[in-house]
Write a protein that holds these residues in place. Structure first.
Motif, PDB file in Angstrom:
ATOM      1  N   UNK A 190     -39.476   5.885  51.940  1.00 19.10           N
ATOM      2  CA  UNK A 190     -40.904   5.667  52.200  1.00 19.10           C
ATOM      3  C   UNK A 190     -41.656   6.985  52.151  1.00 19.10           C
ATOM      4  N   UNK A 191     -41.094   8.024  52.789  1.00 23.56           N
ATOM      5  CA  UNK A 191     -41.732   9.339  52.763  1.00 23.56           C
ATOM      6  C   UNK A 191     -41.876   9.851  51.334  1.00 23.56           C
ATOM      7  N   UNK A 192     -40.831   9.703  50.535  1.00 21.24           N
ATOM      8  CA  UNK A 192     -40.870  10.181  49.147  1.00 21.24           C
ATOM      9  C   UNK A 192     -41.975   9.455  48.375  1.00 21.24           C
ATOM     10  N   UNK A 193     -42.060   8.148  48.545  1.00 26.74           N
ATOM     11  CA  UNK A 193     -43.113   7.387  47.882  1.00 26.74           C
ATOM     12  C   UNK A 193     -44.503   7.850  48.283  1.00 26.74           C
ATOM     13  N   UNK A 194     -44.692   8.100  49.578  1.00 24.94           N
ATOM     14  CA  UNK A 194     -45.986   8.570  50.074  1.00 24.94           C
ATOM     15  C   UNK A 194     -46.324   9.957  49.524  1.00 24.94           C
ATOM     16  N   UNK A 195     -45.305  10.824  49.460  1.00 28.77           N
ATOM     17  CA  UNK A 195     -45.512  12.186  48.944  1.00 28.77           C
ATOM     18  C   UNK A 195     -45.963  12.142  47.492  1.00 28.77           C
ATOM     19  N   UNK A 196     -45.252  11.380  46.678  1.00 25.10           N
ATOM     20  CA  UNK A 196     -45.608  11.294  45.261  1.00 25.10           C
ATOM     21  C   UNK A 196     -47.016  10.731  45.089  1.00 25.10           C
ATOM     22  N   UNK A 197     -47.360   9.735  45.900  1.00 29.44           N
ATOM     23  CA  UNK A 197     -48.687   9.131  45.798  1.00 29.44           C
ATOM     24  C   UNK A 197     -49.778  10.123  46.204  1.00 29.44           C
ATOM     25  N   UNK A 198     -49.579  10.830  47.312  1.00 26.89           N
ATOM     26  CA  UNK A 198     -50.587  11.784  47.784  1.00 26.89           C
ATOM     27  C   UNK A 198     -50.801  12.931  46.810  1.00 26.89           C
ATOM     28  N   UNK A 199     -49.740  13.363  46.157  1.00 25.01           N
ATOM     29  CA  UNK A 199     -49.830  14.504  45.243  1.00 25.01           C
ATOM     30  C   UNK A 199     -50.123  14.085  43.803  1.00 25.01           C
TER      31      UNK A 199
END
Length: 218
Positions: free
Chosen positions: A187-196
């Motif tokens: 979930x964190x990885x998905x959020x990171x990719x989306x934010x960046x």
């Protein structure tokens, strides 16, 4: 069924990949393009999930074709084909939005595995290989103190995950290092990719080096 488009200016190379992929029940080669321009036209009409993209081609090379696909918002994923594992054009293709690369003499099983991985949204380049490309071709950015501005949108925990992700850790390794569940890390990885605004883990590695968050040799 995963639809695959082959883009290479050498007919024998395309024929070889077609023979391999057509043997798989879940893969279908829907077309062959001789250069980047033809590739863009065929992606628009055939909507493949994956393009096996050569780098050096006449009229329009694979880097520019990849760049235009990404800019257009195409969901098609690009898997770069190259003869050399340290090729500056491969790095350019990664920056443009390719989801990984393979050497043209890749074993059959690895080619099939890579196409399936890319089709479901994963990157297929081993992180250590990506880092080697980045370290070889990225000029050292100015030394940074603290967090680069581009990463300011991430929370403290997301920064921890980003650092490990960009260092080549798998989700399981990140989970073990931070004492988190693997689903939480995903979930964190998905959020990171989306934010960046990144497509995948490869672009995260590139960003980490280009921003100075990670330094070559560290």
């Amino acid at each position: 069924m995963t639809r695959v488009l082959l883009c290479d200016d050498q007919e024998l190379v395309r024929a070889g990949f077609r023979l391999i992929l057509d043997l798989e029940d879940d893969l279908e080669v829907v077309g062959e393009a001789e250069d980047g321009r033809e590739c863009l036209r065929m992606v628009a009409t055939l909507a493949p999930e994956v393009v096996l993209m050569d780098i050096r081609m006449p009229r329009m090379d694979g880097v520019e074709a990849t760049r235009q696909l990404v800019r257009a918002g195409s969901p098609t994923r690009v898997l770069v084909l190259t003869t050399f594992d340290l090729d500056e054009y491969v790095y350019d293709a990664m920056r443009a939005g390719a989801s990984g690369f393979l050497l043209k003499d890749v074993p059959r099983e690895q080619l099939v595995f890579a196409v399936r991985m890319v089709a479901r949204g994963d990157a297929v380049v081993a992180p250590k290989v990506t880092r080697r490309l980045v370290e070889h071709y990225v000029g050292a950015p100015p030394p940074t103190t603290g967090v680069p501005d581009v990463l300011g949108v991430l929370s403290e925990r997301e920064l921890e995950v980003f650092g490990l992700l960009a260092s080549g850790r798998s989700n399981a390794e990140i989970a073990e290092g931070l004492v988190l569940g693997e689903a939480t890390v995903k979930t964190h990885v998905g959020n990171i990719l989306a934010k960046l605004g990144l497509r995948d883990r490869i672009q995260a590695v590139v960003l980490a080096y280009e921003s100075g968050y990670l330094q070559a040799g560290r």
